[in-house]
Scaffold this active site. Structure first.
Site, PDB file in Angstrom:
ATOM      1  N   LYS A 144       0.849  -1.211   0.000  1.00 17.97           N
ATOM      2  CA  LYS A 144       0.000   0.000   0.000  1.00 17.97           C
ATOM      3  C   LYS A 144       0.877   1.251   0.000  1.00 17.97           C
ATOM      4  O   LYS A 144       0.682   2.160  -0.795  1.00 17.97           O
ATOM      5  CB  LYS A 144      -0.891   0.011   1.232  1.00 17.97           C
ATOM      6  N   ASN A 145       1.881   1.271   0.871  1.00 14.61           N
ATOM      7  CA  ASN A 145       2.647   2.502   1.081  1.00 14.61           C
ATOM      8  C   ASN A 145       3.710   2.738   0.028  1.00 14.61           C
ATOM      9  O   ASN A 145       4.340   3.802   0.018  1.00 14.61           O
ATOM     10  CB  ASN A 145       3.249   2.518   2.489  1.00 14.61           C
ATOM     11  N   CYS A 153      -5.571  11.858  12.391  1.00 12.18           N
ATOM     12  CA  CYS A 153      -6.405  10.655  12.446  1.00 12.18           C
ATOM     13  C   CYS A 153      -6.281  10.074  13.853  1.00 12.18           C
ATOM     14  O   CYS A 153      -5.631  10.644  14.733  1.00 12.18           O
ATOM     15  CB  CYS A 153      -5.958   9.645  11.390  1.00 12.18           C
ATOM     16  N   ARG A 161      -0.742  14.022  13.019  1.00 13.90           N
ATOM     17  CA  ARG A 161      -0.300  13.947  11.618  1.00 13.90           C
ATOM     18  C   ARG A 161      -0.038  15.325  11.007  1.00 13.90           C
ATOM     19  O   ARG A 161      -0.607  15.701  10.001  1.00 13.90           O
ATOM     20  CB  ARG A 161      -1.285  13.160  10.762  1.00 13.90           C
ATOM     21  N   ASP A 190       4.012   0.484  12.199  1.00  9.62           N
ATOM     22  CA  ASP A 190       2.813  -0.151  11.637  1.00  9.62           C
ATOM     23  C   ASP A 190       2.649  -1.592  12.091  1.00  9.62           C
ATOM     24  O   ASP A 190       1.584  -2.176  11.880  1.00  9.62           O
ATOM     25  CB  ASP A 190       2.840  -0.089  10.103  1.00  9.62           C
ATOM     26  N   ARG A 216      -8.816  -0.714   4.277  1.00  9.68           N
ATOM     27  CA  ARG A 216      -7.997   0.355   3.703  1.00  9.68           C
ATOM     28  C   ARG A 216      -6.629  -0.169   3.294  1.00  9.68           C
ATOM     29  O   ARG A 216      -5.976   0.351   2.398  1.00  9.68           O
ATOM     30  CB  ARG A 216      -7.808   1.486   4.727  1.00  9.68           C
TER      31      ARG A 216
HETATM   32  C1  EPZ Z   1       3.881   6.981   6.449  1.00  9.44           C
HETATM   33  O1  EPZ Z   1       3.063   7.953   7.056  1.00  9.44           O
HETATM   34  C2  EPZ Z   1       3.001   5.745   6.292  1.00  9.44           C
HETATM   35  N1  EPZ Z   1       1.850   6.056   5.446  1.00  9.44           N
HETATM   36  C3  EPZ Z   1       2.505   5.288   7.663  1.00  9.44           C
HETATM   37  O2  EPZ Z   1       1.738   4.096   7.490  1.00  9.44           O
HETATM   38  C4  EPZ Z   1       3.728   4.967   8.514  1.00  9.44           C
HETATM   39  O3  EPZ Z   1       3.304   4.597   9.817  1.00  9.44           O
HETATM   40  C5  EPZ Z   1       4.643   6.170   8.609  1.00  9.44           C
HETATM   41  O4  EPZ Z   1       5.001   6.654   7.287  1.00  9.44           O
HETATM   42  C6  EPZ Z   1       5.920   5.790   9.340  1.00  9.44           C
HETATM   43  O5  EPZ Z   1       6.746   6.863   9.533  1.00  9.44           O
HETATM   44  C7  EPZ Z   1       2.001   6.033   4.090  1.00  9.44           C
HETATM   45  O6  EPZ Z   1       3.081   5.789   3.574  1.00  9.44           O
HETATM   46  C8  EPZ Z   1       0.781   6.319   3.284  1.00  9.44           C
HETATM   47  P1  EPZ Z   1       5.828  10.287   8.646  1.00  9.44           P
HETATM   48  P2  EPZ Z   1       3.573   9.514   7.116  1.00  9.44           P
HETATM   49  O7  EPZ Z   1       5.766  11.581   7.939  1.00  9.44           O
HETATM   50  O8  EPZ Z   1       4.370   9.808   5.920  1.00  9.44           O
HETATM   51  C9  EPZ Z   1       5.804  13.453  12.198  1.00  9.44           C
HETATM   52  C10 EPZ Z   1      -0.155   2.715   7.684  1.00  9.44           C
HETATM   53  O9  EPZ Z   1      -0.713   2.162   8.635  1.00  9.44           O
HETATM   54  N2  EPZ Z   1       5.623  14.477  11.160  1.00  9.44           N
HETATM   55  O10 EPZ Z   1       7.012   9.388   8.414  1.00  9.44           O
HETATM   56  O11 EPZ Z   1       2.390  10.349   7.407  1.00  9.44           O
HETATM   57  C11 EPZ Z   1       4.602  12.535  12.325  1.00  9.44           C
HETATM   58  O12 EPZ Z   1       3.620  13.106  13.172  1.00  9.44           O
HETATM   59  C12 EPZ Z   1       0.335   4.144   7.820  1.00  9.44           C
HETATM   60  O13 EPZ Z   1       0.068   2.180   6.573  1.00  9.44           O
HETATM   61  C13 EPZ Z   1       5.713  15.820  11.527  1.00  9.44           C
HETATM   62  O14 EPZ Z   1       5.909  16.139  12.688  1.00  9.44           O
HETATM   63  O15 EPZ Z   1       4.511   9.454   8.396  1.00  9.44           O
HETATM   64  C14 EPZ Z   1       5.215  11.296  12.924  1.00  9.44           C
HETATM   65  O16 EPZ Z   1       5.376  11.482  14.321  1.00  9.44           O
HETATM   66  C15 EPZ Z   1       0.076   4.729   9.203  1.00  9.44           C
HETATM   67  N3  EPZ Z   1       5.544  16.764  10.571  1.00  9.44           N
HETATM   68  C16 EPZ Z   1       6.615  11.240  12.301  1.00  9.44           C
HETATM   69  O17 EPZ Z   1       6.871  12.569  11.819  1.00  9.44           O
HETATM   70  C17 EPZ Z   1       5.332  16.448   9.249  1.00  9.44           C
HETATM   71  O18 EPZ Z   1       5.208  17.362   8.415  1.00  9.44           O
HETATM   72  C18 EPZ Z   1       6.741  10.283  11.123  1.00  9.44           C
HETATM   73  O19 EPZ Z   1       5.685  10.567  10.226  1.00  9.44           O
HETATM   74  C19 EPZ Z   1       5.257  15.079   8.888  1.00  9.44           C
HETATM   75  C20 EPZ Z   1       5.415  14.105   9.858  1.00  9.44           C
END
Ligand code: EPZ
Length: 417
Positions: free
Chosen positions: A22-23, A116, A121, A305, A398
Site C-alpha cells: 500500500k505505502n 487521524c 499527523r 505499523d 484500507r
Molecule cells: C507513512 O506515514 C506511512 N503512510 C505510515 O503508514 C507509517 O506509519 C509512517 O510513514 C511511518 O513513519 C504512508 O506511507 C501512506 P511520517 P507519514 O511523515 O508519511 C511526524 C499505515 O498504517 N511528522 O514518516 O504520514 C509525524 O507526526 C500508515 O500504513 C511531523 O511532525 O509518516 C510522525 O510522528 C500509518 N511533521 C513522524 O513525523 C510532518 O510534516 C513520522 O511521520 C510530517 C510528519
C-alpha cells in the site's frame, strides 16, 4: 458487512501470497502524474486507499484502467489542479499528491489532510521543505493552496525522518530546475520503490534508501512498466498472527530483505524463520517468549505499523514486555479492545506500555478503531479461545485486500467482509 467473525484457537497452517505494498503503491500512483504518458503499475493492491487515490487521479483528468496484472494510468491529459472529493476527505495518503501536482501543474488546491486516530499527523515538514523549493502556500475557503512560479532544486535538511515529506520533496524535485539534496531523508523501502519507478521513467536520483538523496531535476520522463514490491507490513501482520495463534505458514513474496528488525523481534519471541527470494517460512513457538522490549523507530528500526501486531503476540507471551511507540502519539487504541479479551496491559507513561503475557485470550466483541490495530485484533481473535466479532473492519480494508480470505487460506475459521 462491517464485521468479521472468527472462531479462534486454531493454529495456522499453509501458505498465502502477500499483496503489493500500500505505502509503495500510493506515492507511485501519485508519481504517474509527473510522466504525462501511460504507465503500467503491476501488483498494485486492490484496497480502499488505492481506490480513493484512483478516484483523485481520474478527477484530475487521468485515464485509469484496472487490468488483471495491474493498473494502467495515462496522465497525458491532466487538467485542473483542484483535488476535492469525498473519497479522500481526511485521507492522509492523498498528501503525496501535493508534491506531484506541484511538479506537474505548479499549483494545487486540496483538502487539508487532517489528523487521524493514531495522531495529529502534522504537515509542517512538507510545507517547510517545499517552501525551500519556491512553493508558496495559502488557504482558500478552508482548503490548502500551493503555487510555485518557479520550482527550484534546494538543499533540504530534514530535522527528523518523515516518509511523506521525503516523498513530496522527491516528487517536486524531479520536475524542479537544478539539483535537490535531501539530508535526513526517510530510508523506508517504500522510498526506494518510488525512486525505482521514477528512475525507470528517466529521472536521475541517487541515494534512495539512505539518509542522503540527490535528485537532478528537469529530466524528460517517459511512461514505464513497473512492479510494486510486496507489502512488508501485511507480511509482518501475518507473521505475528502466526506467532500468536501457533502453527507454521509460508508468506509467499514476503520481502525478508526489508524486514530485518521485524524478523529479529520474531526470532526473540521464539519463532523459527527461514527467508528466501520466494518468501518467509514461519514456525511459531509453543508460546511466544518474552522479548523484554519492543521499540518502534524509523526504518531500519522496528516499524510502527507492526507495533499493534507484535503487541498481540507479546500479550500471549511468557513474562513481561515493554512496548515503546516513538512515532505516533496515540497508537495504543487497540489496548482497550485487547483488555476485553483478557489481555493484561498497563500504560506506564506516554508511549510506554507494559504487557504481562497471559496463557490465553478469550473471544469477545471488539471494535477496530484504525487500520493496523484492526488487523491486530483479527490476529488476537485467531489466537483466542472461542468466538470473536471484530466490528469496524472497513478500517482494515484500507490496507488489506482481503484479510479474511488470507487467513482462511491459512486454515483459520473466519467469516467476514
Ligand atoms: C507513512 O506515514 C506511512 N503512510 C505510515 O503508514 C507509517 O506509519 C509512517 O510513514 C511511518 O513513519 C504512508 O506511507 C501512506 P511520517 P507519514 O511523515 O508519511 C511526524 C499505515 O498504517 N511528522 O514518516 O504520514 C509525524 O507526526 C500508515 O500504513 C511531523 O511532525 O509518516 C510522525 O510522528 C500509518 N511533521 C513522524 O513525523 C510532518 O510534516 C513520522 O511521520 C510530517 C510528519
Amino acid at each position: 458487512m462491517d464485521s468479521i467473525c472468527v472462531q479462534g484457537g486454531i493454529a495456522l497452517q499453509g501458505e498465502v501470497p502477500i499483496q503489493g505494498s500500500k505505502n509503495a503503491a500510493l506515492p507511485i500512483l501519485a508519481a504517474t502524474l509527473l510522466v504525462g504518458e501511460r504507465s503500467f503499475i503491476r501488483n498494485c493492491p486492490r484496497i480502499a486507499d488505492v481506490y480513493a487515490m484512483v478516484s483523485l487521479l481520474k478527477a484530475m483528468g487521468c485515464q485509469v484502467n484496472w487490468q488483471e496484472q495491474g493498473i494502467l494510468v495515462d496522465s497525458s491529459r491532466v487538467q485542473g489542479h483542484e483535488m476535492q472529493s469525498e473519497a479522500v476527505k481526511g485521507m492522509r495518503s492523498s498528501l503525496c499528491l501535493l508534491g506531484a501536482m506541484i511538479g506537474r501543474c505548479n499549483e494545487v488546491v486540496m483538502e487539508h489532510p487532517g489528523g487521524c486516530v493514531i495522531g495529529q499527523r502534522p504537515i509542517d515538514l512538507h510545507l517547510w521543505a517545499l517552501g525551500q523549493m519556491g512553493v508558496a502556500f495559502g488557504e482558500t475557503q478552508g482548503l490548502l493552496s500551493a503555487t510555485a512560479d518557479r520550482l527550484c532544486g534546494a538543499r533540504i535538511c530534514l530535522p527528523k525522518p518523515s516518509v511523506g515529506a521525503t516523498e513530496n520533496i522527491i516528487l517536486a524535485a524531479v520536475m524542479a530546475e537544478g539539483d535537490t539534496l535531501i539530508e535526513g531523508a526517510a530510508r523506508e523501502p517504500e522510498i526506494v520503490a518510488l525512486c525505482g519507478y521514477l528512475c525507470a521513467c528517466g529521472a536521475w536520483i541517487q541515494g534512495a534508501g539512505t539518509a542522503c538523496i540527490r535528485i537532478r531535476g528537469g529530466q524528460r520522463l517517459y511512461g514505464t512498466d513497473y512492479t510494486v514490491p510486496a507489502d512488508r507490513i501485511v507480511a509482518g501482520t501475518y507473521l505475528f498472527a502466526c506467532i500468536a495463534a501457533g502453527g507454521n505458514i509460508f508468506l509467499e513474496h514476503a520481502p525478508g530483505e526489508d524486514m530485518g528488525a521485524v524478523l529479529t523481534v520474531a526470532g526473540r519471541m521464539g519463532a523459527r524463520l527461514c527467508t528466501s527470494r520466494e518468501g518467509i517460512y514461519v514456525q511459531a513457538p509453543p508460546r511466544p517468549l518474552s522479548t523484554d522490549r519492543i521499540i518502534t523507530a524509523p526504518y531500519p528500526g522496528f516499524p510502527t505499523d507492526l507495533q499493534s501486531s507484535a503487541l498481540v503476540a507479546a500479550a500471549l507471551g511468557e513474562g513481561v514486555t515493554l512496548v515503546e511507540e516513538t512515532i505516533f502519539e496515540n497508537r495504543f487504541r487497540v489496548v482497550e479492545e485487547l483488555r476485553k479479551m483478557g489481555g493484561r496491559m498497563e500504560m506506564l507513561d506516554t508511549g510506554k506500555l507494559l504487557v504481562r503475557g497471559v496463557d490465553t485470550l478469550q473471544g469477545a466483541l471488539v471494535e477496530a478503531k484504525e487500520l493496523r490495530g484492526g488487523a491486530a485484533l483479527v490476529a488476537a481473535a485467531l489466537a483466542a479461545k472461542g468466538e470473536s466479532v471484530i466490528r469496524g473492519c472497513l478500517y482494515i480494508n484500507r490496507g488489506y485486500e482481503n484479510i479474511c480470505r488470507d487467513f482462511r487460506e491459512l486454515g483459520a475459521r473466519v467469516i467476514g467482509a
